[in-house]
Enzyme design. Structure first.
Site, PDB file in Angstrom:
ATOM      1  N   ASP A  31       0.825  -1.203   0.000  1.00 31.94           N
ATOM      2  CA  ASP A  31       0.000   0.000   0.000  1.00 31.94           C
ATOM      3  C   ASP A  31       0.863   1.258   0.000  1.00 31.94           C
ATOM      4  O   ASP A  31       1.377   1.660   1.054  1.00 31.94           O
ATOM      5  CB  ASP A  31      -0.901  -0.022   1.246  1.00 31.94           C
ATOM      6  CG  ASP A  31      -1.771   1.212   1.336  1.00 31.94           C
ATOM      7  OD1 ASP A  31      -2.279   1.501   2.442  1.00 31.94           O
ATOM      8  OD2 ASP A  31      -1.936   1.902   0.310  1.00 31.94           O
ATOM      9  N   ASP A 214      -1.586   5.461  -5.172  1.00 35.36           N
ATOM     10  CA  ASP A 214      -1.970   4.639  -4.023  1.00 35.36           C
ATOM     11  C   ASP A 214      -2.326   3.214  -4.440  1.00 35.36           C
ATOM     12  O   ASP A 214      -3.469   2.931  -4.798  1.00 35.36           O
ATOM     13  CB  ASP A 214      -3.166   5.288  -3.300  1.00 35.36           C
ATOM     14  CG  ASP A 214      -3.583   4.479  -2.080  1.00 35.36           C
ATOM     15  OD1 ASP A 214      -4.657   4.777  -1.515  1.00 35.36           O
ATOM     16  OD2 ASP A 214      -2.849   3.548  -1.709  1.00 35.36           O
TER      17      ASP A 214
HETATM   18  C1  LIG Z   1      -9.286   0.990  -0.024  1.00 38.80           C
HETATM   19  C2  LIG Z   1      -8.909   2.052   0.972  1.00 38.80           C
HETATM   20  N1  LIG Z   1      -8.756   3.284   0.247  1.00 38.80           N
HETATM   21  C3  LIG Z   1      -8.881   4.457   0.857  1.00 38.80           C
HETATM   22  O1  LIG Z   1      -9.004   4.581   2.055  1.00 38.80           O
HETATM   23  C4  LIG Z   1      -8.839   5.629  -0.072  1.00 38.80           C
HETATM   24  C5  LIG Z   1      -7.445   6.179   0.000  1.00 38.80           C
HETATM   25  C6  LIG Z   1      -7.505   7.646   0.222  1.00 38.80           C
HETATM   26  O2  LIG Z   1      -8.553   8.254   0.146  1.00 38.80           O
HETATM   27  C7  LIG Z   1      -6.274   8.290   0.488  1.00 38.80           C
HETATM   28  C8  LIG Z   1      -5.024   7.763   0.464  1.00 38.80           C
HETATM   29  C9  LIG Z   1      -4.066   8.757   0.766  1.00 38.80           C
HETATM   30  C10 LIG Z   1      -4.583   9.983   1.036  1.00 38.80           C
HETATM   31  S1  LIG Z   1      -6.274   9.958   0.890  1.00 38.80           S
HETATM   32  C11 LIG Z   1      -7.615   1.659   1.665  1.00 38.80           C
HETATM   33  C12 LIG Z   1      -7.690   0.852   2.740  1.00 38.80           C
HETATM   34  C13 LIG Z   1      -6.524   0.468   3.368  1.00 38.80           C
HETATM   35  C14 LIG Z   1      -5.308   0.931   2.884  1.00 38.80           C
HETATM   36  N2  LIG Z   1      -5.259   1.729   1.795  1.00 38.80           N
HETATM   37  C15 LIG Z   1      -6.410   2.113   1.166  1.00 38.80           C
END
Ligand SMILES: C[C@H](NC(=O)CCC(=O)c1cccs1)c1cccnc1
Length: 322
Positions: A31, A214
């Site tokens: 991630d 991401d």
């Molecule tokens: C699937 C989930 N995605 C998000 O929370 C959106 C990701 C989001 O908005 C942002 C990322 C960085 C700044 S803002 C998730 C869960 C666990 C780990 N990674 C991602």
């Protein structure tokens, strides 16, 4: 030591990498949007562990507890996890880090119980690691001194095995050249200006917006103005609260979506913008709303089209057509 680890697509939602933690093998979700390396552990309730491999510190001969250290992470989608911390040896592909902070889960939210991954490897900047009382370094930060170049790359082809390369870029995984843009790491993310997008060939401005690379997010998440502009060009598209996003007739013709990464457009082909069947003859869009804020999230769907290079010297983010 440079190395490459295979990333296997799981349910079209995430890519999992087989990782050895203290001699125990777990399938972890890499991630680039967070900076904690955490694992399902024997401290979880049995109901939370079901369906998962999990780490048992007492079974590792190299585990060292960090007494009194804790972690607690919440992700933007409302999921989260928490627990305590130790050090152990972590092997990913040909790259090994000794004394890596391994965060053992005592609690995980329901989405993680139902997801396939046995934990996450955070590859954002260590400045956003959640361990207290002393923040810990990511696997990549700890590995950098042993790599030929201080970089890693994500190769995540659609519905096929991919890879994470550490210490080098692999020209067999992309075509043409890699275009780099400077990264502003002040928020702890691989973040850069993203001030324009195109729906098909129509250009739209996104003044003041940034993008974040991401790999922990499946879809492409953009501000409501861009999402509305895109689905206005898709016949029969609508927002479905029950499905939790924009859907459209699976027979619809989709325009391409392009967005600037620094000064260069990345273009997502129409085929990748249909995420698949929502229900019946309705399909779910790969472009969805990020909600409020001016940070677009470029997730796995972006990496289905582009090899992504995360270079700590600079820092910079590079991308090249797969
Ligand atoms: C699937 C989930 N995605 C998000 O929370 C959106 C990701 C989001 O908005 C942002 C990322 C960085 C700044 S803002 C998730 C869960 C666990 C780990 N990674 C991602």
């Amino acid at each position: 030591q440079d190395g490459s680890a295979t990333a296997v697509p799981s349910d079209g939602v995430e890519y999992l990498v087989s990782t050895v933690v203290g001699g125990q093998t777990l399938d972890l979700d890499f991630d680039t949007g967070s900076a904690d390396l955490w694992v399902f552990s024997s401290q979880l309730a049995a109901s939370s562990r079901s369906g998962h491999a999990y780490y048992t510190s007492s079974k590792s001969s190299t585990y060292k507890a960090l007494s009194g250290y804790t972690w607690d992470i919440s992700y933007a989608d409302g999921s989260g996890a928490s627990g305590n911390v130790g050090l152990d040896t972590v092997q990913i592909g040909g790259t090994t880090v000794t004394n890596q902070a391994v965060e053992l889960a005592k609690t995980v939210s329901s989405t993680f119980v139902s997801d396939a991954s046995d934990g996450l490897v955070g590859l954002a900047f260590s400045s956003i690691n959640t361990v207290s009382p002393q923040q810990q370094s990511t696997f990549f930060d700890n590995a950098q001194s042993s790599l030929d170049s201080p970089l890693f790359a994500a190769y995540l082809p659609f519905n096929a095995d991919g890879a994470y390369d550490f210490g080098y870029t692999d020209s067999s995984k992309y075509t043409g050249s890699i275009t780099y843009t400077s990264v502003d790491s002040s928020n702890g993310f691989w973040e850069y200006p993203s001030t324009s997008y195109k729906v098909g060939s129509t250009v739209h401005s996104l003044s003041g917006y940034t993008g974040i690379s991401d790999t922990g997010t499946t879809l492409i998440l953009m501000g409501d103005s861009a999402v509305t502009a895109y689905y206005n060009q898709v016949s029969g598209a609508s927002y479905s609260s029950s499905q939790g996003g924009y859907i459209f007739p699976c027979s619809a013709t989709l325009p391409t979506l392009s967005f600037k990464i620094g000064s260069t457009y990345a273009t997502i082909p129409a085929s990748l913008l249909n995420f698949g069947t929502a229900s019946g003859s309705s399909c779910f869009g790969s472009l969805q709303s990020v909600g409020s804020g001016s940070q677009n999230i470029y997730g796995d769907v972006f990496f289905n089209a582009y090899y992504g290079v995360f270079d700590a010297s600079g820092p910079s983010f590079g991308f090249a057509t797969i």
